[in-house]
Design an enzyme around this catalytic site. Structure first.
Site, PDB file in Angstrom:
ATOM      1  N   ASP A   8      39.797 -22.084  -8.863  1.00 25.72           N
ATOM      2  CA  ASP A   8      40.511 -21.020  -9.563  1.00 25.72           C
ATOM      3  C   ASP A   8      42.012 -21.296  -9.474  1.00 25.72           C
ATOM      4  OD1 ASP A   8      41.280 -20.187  -7.051  1.00 25.72           O
ATOM      5  OD2 ASP A   8      40.369 -18.194  -7.179  1.00 25.72           O
ATOM      6  N   GLY A  70      34.176 -16.710  -2.783  1.00 24.32           N
ATOM      7  CA  GLY A  70      33.765 -16.209  -4.096  1.00 24.32           C
ATOM      8  C   GLY A  70      33.158 -17.285  -4.969  1.00 24.32           C
ATOM      9  N   HIS A  98      20.967 -31.121   7.239  1.00 23.82           N
ATOM     10  CA  HIS A  98      19.891 -30.152   7.471  1.00 23.82           C
ATOM     11  C   HIS A  98      19.565 -29.301   6.251  1.00 23.82           C
ATOM     12  CE1 HIS A  98      20.456 -30.029  12.158  1.00 23.82           C
ATOM     13  NE2 HIS A  98      20.291 -31.262  11.686  1.00 23.82           N
ATOM     14  N   HIS A 133      13.250 -30.085   8.118  1.00 21.41           N
ATOM     15  CA  HIS A 133      14.170 -29.249   7.344  1.00 21.41           C
ATOM     16  C   HIS A 133      13.630 -28.909   5.956  1.00 21.41           C
ATOM     17  CE1 HIS A 133      17.012 -29.897  10.518  1.00 21.41           C
ATOM     18  NE2 HIS A 133      16.919 -31.211  10.356  1.00 21.41           N
TER      19      HIS A 133
END
Ligand code: RB5
Length: 148
Positions: A8, A70, A98, A133
Site C-alpha cells: 500500500d 491488513g 512447517h 506438517h
C-alpha cells in the site's frame, strides 16, 4: 523464481527496495502495485498478489503495508493462500518449513529494510518439510472447504 510483490502507500519505498533486492538475487519480480504514495487500500493489492499466487501466475508473493497485518489478512481470504506476517527471519523460515507459506508479509512501519531483506532471504531459501506438517495443512484446507 517468479515472485509477485504488492504494497500500500505506506510501503512504497520498501517495496521498491525489496523488489530490487529480489532481482539482484536473480528472481523475476512482478509488481502488482501500488505504484504511488497516494493513500490507497491494502486489500486491493493483497488480493491481486494472492490471486496471482493461487492462479499460478507467480510462484510466491511478498506483501508489505504499514504493519503487514491488513494486507496479509486480505491475501488469506483467497483460497489456497497461506500468508504469514512476520517481523524477524526465524518465523519466516519456519513458516515455510512447517506451514508451506506461499506469501510472506511484513510491515514498513515495524521493521527496517535490512531486517526485511533477511526475512525474504531466509523465507526463499527455506524448504517445506512435508511429513507430519501436511496433515495440519490439509486440516486448514478443510476449514476453507467448509466455508460458503
Ligand atoms: C494504513 O494506514 C495502514 O492501516 C496499513 O498500511 C496497514 O498497516 C494495515 O494493516
Amino acid at each position: 523464481m517468479k515472485i509477485g510483490i504488492g504494497n500500500d502507500h505506506v510501503a512504497l519505498e520498501m517495496k521498491k527496495e525489496i523488489a530490487e533486492f529480489l532481482r539482484g538475487m536473480g528472481h523475476e519480480v512482478i509488481d502488482y502495485g501500488a505504484d504511488s504514495s497516494e493513500r490507497c487500500d491494502y486489500p486491493v493489492y493483497g488480493e491481486k498478489v494472492a490471486n496471482a499466487v493461487a492462479g499460478g501466475d507467480v510462484d510466491c508473493g511478498v506483501l508489505i503495508c504499514g504493519t503487514g497485518v491488513g494486507i496479509s489478512l486480505a491475501a488469506n481470504k483467497v483460497k489456497g493462500i497461506r500468508a504469514c506476517v512476520c517481523s524477524e527471519p526465524y518465523t519466516a523460515k519456519l513458516s515455510k518449513c512447517h506451514n508451506n507459506t506461499n506469501i510472506i508479509a511484513f510491515g514498513a512501519r515495524v521493521i527496517g529494510i535490512e531486517t526485511a531483506k533477511m526475512i525474504v532471504d531466509e523465507w526463499l531459501r527455506a524448504e517445506y518439510e512435508g511429513g507430519r506438517h501436511q496433515k495440519r495443512l490439509d486440516m486448514i484446507a478443510d476449514i476453507e472447504e467448509k466455508q460458503r
